[in-house]
Design a protein around this motif. Structure first.
Motif, PDB file in Angstrom:
ATOM      1  N   HIS A  92      32.092 -22.593  20.616  1.00 49.20           N
ATOM      2  CA  HIS A  92      30.766 -22.164  20.177  1.00 49.20           C
ATOM      3  C   HIS A  92      29.830 -22.379  21.368  1.00 49.20           C
ATOM      4  O   HIS A  92      29.452 -23.508  21.681  1.00 49.20           O
ATOM      5  N   SER A 103      33.896 -18.201  19.539  1.00 43.48           N
ATOM      6  CA  SER A 103      33.708 -18.197  18.088  1.00 43.48           C
ATOM      7  C   SER A 103      32.269 -17.839  17.746  1.00 43.48           C
ATOM      8  O   SER A 103      32.014 -17.044  16.847  1.00 43.48           O
ATOM      9  N   SER A 104      31.317 -18.433  18.462  1.00 47.37           N
ATOM     10  CA  SER A 104      29.924 -18.015  18.322  1.00 47.37           C
ATOM     11  C   SER A 104      29.267 -18.030  19.689  1.00 47.37           C
ATOM     12  O   SER A 104      29.569 -18.878  20.530  1.00 47.37           O
ATOM     13  N   ARG A 162      29.016 -12.579  15.540  1.00 44.80           N
ATOM     14  CA  ARG A 162      29.165 -13.896  16.174  1.00 44.80           C
ATOM     15  C   ARG A 162      28.014 -14.210  17.147  1.00 44.80           C
ATOM     16  O   ARG A 162      28.014 -15.271  17.766  1.00 44.80           O
ATOM     17  N   ARG A 191      25.368 -21.455  12.260  1.00 49.01           N
ATOM     18  CA  ARG A 191      26.135 -20.466  13.010  1.00 49.01           C
ATOM     19  C   ARG A 191      27.591 -20.915  13.176  1.00 49.01           C
ATOM     20  O   ARG A 191      28.516 -20.108  13.041  1.00 49.01           O
ATOM     21  N   CYS A 204      30.605 -18.710  11.678  1.00 50.81           N
ATOM     22  CA  CYS A 204      31.530 -18.044  12.607  1.00 50.81           C
ATOM     23  C   CYS A 204      32.921 -18.644  12.562  1.00 50.81           C
ATOM     24  O   CYS A 204      33.910 -17.950  12.789  1.00 50.81           O
TER      25      CYS A 204
END
Length: 280
Positions: free
Chosen positions: A75, A98-99, A215, A273, A277
């Motif tokens: 992330h 992933s984000s 994402r 988030r 995600c």
């Protein structure tokens, strides 16, 4: 797993609020990776042309060194120049993201009069003059006047500072008086990387397609005096509107450094988030 990418002239200690909120208070859920970009702090400061693409390769090598190589495992949070590096990172390793959280950043710098004035101020930070003047310029460019004047809201060991602005001042003095942390060579090389960062609308479309627009988060303050709000709007327009899945978080009265000015709201935003995600 969260790599935090700092902006121009900032060192990894500036993430201390986030490493506490995520890496310490919620160590059972999150692992944080902070580091100094080339040109600052404890990292090397070679005299050569820096680019955000090469700085992203530095991050890729670091992620591989610590073993963060699984698909959809990281992330990424990047602020200002760090957000530019994050864009390059996402193009280099899209399947690991992933984000992607882009804070107070730009796909490219629009050469407006306010930008040129900010560029002059940033260069002036490295020209010998009163330390008070240097730090006043930085506070003006990076934080809202309202937040700077409010009482110090951070945790303290002995006693609080009178205002948030006084705490920011103390942090800058610490960085500038730490031997070798902030050098003219490193700063100007970073400045060149940020100033010449360029992602076209087509490249941003490729980024959105590769990472997945659902994402991506774009955060920007409407009173940002360092990288004006127009850049956040440009990033949203060219990555894809909210209808395509991109999430925006635009704020009235907010300056350049949301993770500090709105620490609680920022923590909740990133937590949301990560949860969303990770479940995609």
């Amino acid at each position: 797993m969260d790599p935090w990418i700092m902006g121009l002239g900032g060192w990894m200690r500036a993430w201390q609020r986030q490493t506490k909120d995520f890496g310490h208070l919620q160590a059972d859920k999150y692992t944080c990776l902070i580091f100094d970009n080339r040109g600052i702090g404890a990292s090397d400061k070679p005299l050569l042309r820096y680019t955000t693409s090469e700085m992203a390769k530095d991050v890729v090598e670091l992620l591989e060194h610590v073993g963060w190589t699984e698909e959809r495992s990281v992330h990424v949070c990047g602020i200002s120049m760090g957000g530019m590096i994050a864009q390059e990172l996402a193009l280099q390793i899209p399947n690991r993201i992933s984000s992607l959280n882009l804070i107070s950043t730009a796909p490219r710098i629009v050469r407006t009069l306010p930008y040129l004035e900010n560029l002059r101020n940033r260069i002036n930070l490295m020209i010998p003059k009163s330390l008070d003047v240097q730090i006043d310029n930085l506070k003006h460019d990076c934080y809202s006047d309202t937040w700077l004047a409010q009482p110090d809201e951070s945790e303290h060991t002995v006693s609080a500072f009178p205002t948030n602005g006084d705490r920011i001042c103390a942090g800058e003095i610490d960085k500038r008086t730490t031997p070798g942390a902030l050098t003219r060579t490193g700063f100007l090389c970073q400045l060149a990387a940020a100033g010449f960062h360029y992602k076209s609308a087509e490249q941003l479309k490729q980024l959105g397609d590769a990472v997945g627009r659902e994402r991506i988060l774009i955060v920007h303050g409407k009173q940002d005096r360092m990288i004006g709000f127009v850049h956040g709007e440009m990033l949203l327009r060219e990555l894809g509107s909210e209808e395509t899945g991109v999430t925006k978080s635009f704020h009235e009265g907010l300056g350049h450094v949301m993770p500090i000015e709105m620490r609680k709201e920022f923590r909740e935003l990133i937590e949301g988030r990560i949860e969303k995600c990770a479940g995609l």
